[in-house]
Motif scaffolding. Sequence first.
Motif, PDB file in Angstrom:
ATOM      1  N   GLU A 191       0.840  -1.209   0.000  1.00  0.00           N
ATOM      2  CA  GLU A 191       0.000   0.000   0.000  1.00  0.00           C
ATOM      3  C   GLU A 191       0.871   1.253   0.000  1.00  0.00           C
ATOM      4  O   GLU A 191       0.575   2.224  -0.705  1.00  0.00           O
ATOM      5  CB  GLU A 191      -0.939   0.006   1.216  1.00  0.00           C
ATOM      6  CG  GLU A 191      -2.099  -0.985   1.145  1.00  0.00           C
ATOM      7  CD  GLU A 191      -3.156  -0.585   0.113  1.00  0.00           C
ATOM      8  OE1 GLU A 191      -3.175   0.568  -0.325  1.00  0.00           O
ATOM      9  OE2 GLU A 191      -3.956  -1.465  -0.265  1.00  0.00           O
ATOM     10  N   GLN A 192       1.933   1.233   0.787  1.00  0.00           N
ATOM     11  CA  GLN A 192       2.847   2.385   0.831  1.00  0.00           C
ATOM     12  C   GLN A 192       3.473   2.651  -0.541  1.00  0.00           C
ATOM     13  O   GLN A 192       3.546   3.790  -0.993  1.00  0.00           O
ATOM     14  CB  GLN A 192       3.970   2.146   1.843  1.00  0.00           C
ATOM     15  CG  GLN A 192       3.584   2.552   3.261  1.00  0.00           C
ATOM     16  CD  GLN A 192       4.717   2.326   4.256  1.00  0.00           C
ATOM     17  OE1 GLN A 192       5.858   2.110   3.866  1.00  0.00           O
ATOM     18  NE2 GLN A 192       4.404   2.366   5.523  1.00  0.00           N
ATOM     19  N   ASP A 240       0.793   4.083  -2.790  1.00  0.00           N
ATOM     20  CA  ASP A 240       0.499   5.475  -2.427  1.00  0.00           C
ATOM     21  C   ASP A 240       1.576   6.407  -2.982  1.00  0.00           C
ATOM     22  O   ASP A 240       1.280   7.460  -3.527  1.00  0.00           O
ATOM     23  CB  ASP A 240       0.477   5.638  -0.896  1.00  0.00           C
ATOM     24  CG  ASP A 240      -0.835   5.179  -0.295  1.00  0.00           C
ATOM     25  OD1 ASP A 240      -1.824   5.076  -1.046  1.00  0.00           O
ATOM     26  OD2 ASP A 240      -0.873   4.913   0.920  1.00  0.00           O
ATOM     27  N   GLU A 241       2.823   5.981  -2.800  1.00  0.00           N
ATOM     28  CA  GLU A 241       3.934   6.856  -3.135  1.00  0.00           C
ATOM     29  C   GLU A 241       4.161   6.971  -4.643  1.00  0.00           C
ATOM     30  O   GLU A 241       4.451   8.055  -5.139  1.00  0.00           O
ATOM     31  CB  GLU A 241       5.208   6.329  -2.457  1.00  0.00           C
ATOM     32  CG  GLU A 241       6.334   7.341  -2.447  1.00  0.00           C
ATOM     33  CD  GLU A 241       7.488   6.881  -1.555  1.00  0.00           C
ATOM     34  OE1 GLU A 241       8.624   7.298  -1.789  1.00  0.00           O
ATOM     35  OE2 GLU A 241       7.227   6.068  -0.623  1.00  0.00           O
ATOM     36  N   ARG A 268       2.036   5.561  -7.325  1.00  0.00           N
ATOM     37  CA  ARG A 268       0.866   5.597  -8.201  1.00  0.00           C
ATOM     38  C   ARG A 268       1.095   4.935  -9.577  1.00  0.00           C
ATOM     39  O   ARG A 268       0.949   5.591 -10.612  1.00  0.00           O
ATOM     40  CB  ARG A 268       0.414   7.063  -8.438  1.00  0.00           C
ATOM     41  CG  ARG A 268       0.250   7.871  -7.176  1.00  0.00           C
ATOM     42  CD  ARG A 268      -1.177   8.009  -6.786  1.00  0.00           C
ATOM     43  NE  ARG A 268      -1.306   8.299  -5.348  1.00  0.00           N
ATOM     44  CZ  ARG A 268      -2.330   7.918  -4.623  1.00  0.00           C
ATOM     45  NH1 ARG A 268      -3.320   7.236  -5.172  1.00  0.00           N
ATOM     46  NH2 ARG A 268      -2.405   8.199  -3.348  1.00  0.00           N
ATOM     47  N   ARG A 272      -7.687  -0.779  -6.051  1.00  0.00           N
ATOM     48  CA  ARG A 272      -7.469   0.545  -6.639  1.00  0.00           C
ATOM     49  C   ARG A 272      -7.796   0.573  -8.129  1.00  0.00           C
ATOM     50  O   ARG A 272      -7.575   1.590  -8.793  1.00  0.00           O
ATOM     51  CB  ARG A 272      -5.999   0.954  -6.467  1.00  0.00           C
ATOM     52  CG  ARG A 272      -5.605   1.148  -5.020  1.00  0.00           C
ATOM     53  CD  ARG A 272      -4.110   1.432  -4.911  1.00  0.00           C
ATOM     54  NE  ARG A 272      -3.715   1.490  -3.516  1.00  0.00           N
ATOM     55  CZ  ARG A 272      -3.091   2.525  -2.958  1.00  0.00           C
ATOM     56  NH1 ARG A 272      -2.775   3.573  -3.672  1.00  0.00           N
ATOM     57  NH2 ARG A 272      -2.770   2.492  -1.686  1.00  0.00           N
TER      58      ARG A 272
END
Lengths: 179, 179
Positions: free
Chosen positions: A54-55, A58-59, A61, A96
């Motif tokens: 997830e990190q 998020d970072e 994309r 996502r």
Amino acid sequence: MRVLGVDPGLTRCGIGVVEGTAGRPLTMVGVGVVRTPADADLGHRLLAVEQGIEQWLDEHRPEHMAVERVFSQHNVRTVMGTAQASAVAMLCAARRGIPVALHTPSEVKAAVTGSGRADKAQVGAMVTRLLRLDAPPKPADAADALALAICHIWRAPAQNRLQQAVAQHTAHATKGRTA
Amino acid sequence: MRVLGVDPGLTRCGIGVVEGTAGRPLTMVGVGVVRTPADADLGHRLLAVEQGIEQWLDEHRPEHMAVERVFSQHNVRTVMGTAQASAVAMLCAARRGIPVALHTPSEVKAAVTGSGRADKAQVGAMVTRLLRLDAPPKPADAADALALAICHIWRAPAQNRLQQAVAQHTAHATKGRTA
């Protein structure tokens, strides 16, 4: 096209983000490894893999995710962990709406070295050259994740052409039938 | 003690919730199956399994989760899907801090029928009897999930006693050493 490659594993899950298009020089956006402690229980290890991925999502994309296709011919224990870590990665992407592609180890090796039976060192050397790095990324899982992302960028146009051909053929066939 | 049993699978993931303690009559709280379409891509199937399990956890708030332990000796394709669905179940539990236990198919069969080699019909018959149901739950995946939950409730006291014994032994040993 920005692709996040995942070399799935519970102890070390390799992650590599590559940007580019087929036929142009590629750029490494990021590389690393999500680790989980071998003595933690399975649920918590999967949770740690999820949080790590997830990190990265998020970072960076990414627009696509490429995950190593797992086979169960190999060591039983390892394969289960690999299958489970890959499930977590695919789940994070699906949540996502990021499309996921699976590539076999030999497809990846063939894409970056020209041979489906290349060894780790050869894959590491080619990843280093293709991404113009100073040294091969370590550990090998990180290099493999980058190789997966490269493989995906290079295979994508062929896959798209194939899909277009199939779509056209289907459209023609349907036309033929309704005419 | 309220236990949610999971018989993991991508096509059909059996879910059964049982409440009770060892040595007392058990109660079925709920039973069902989370299904995902075989023609959907793997990421979306895993996402559907996650959403299904989350609903069950929201609705029934179990204190424990019992999941079938997956082996890779069997059919390759099935085992991968099973391992991946079980990963999603364990992940959902870990996120909520619900402890997860894994039980092998033969442990479950032995717990509810007395024989580790009992067939599906026998397991279904005993689940029906032990939970005082009118008919065996269908499909078999749903009955297996209930059997997993029953197995967990019955094995838990033994596991707790074992853990206590180990803890006491360790405490004694430490005392002996420091005295």
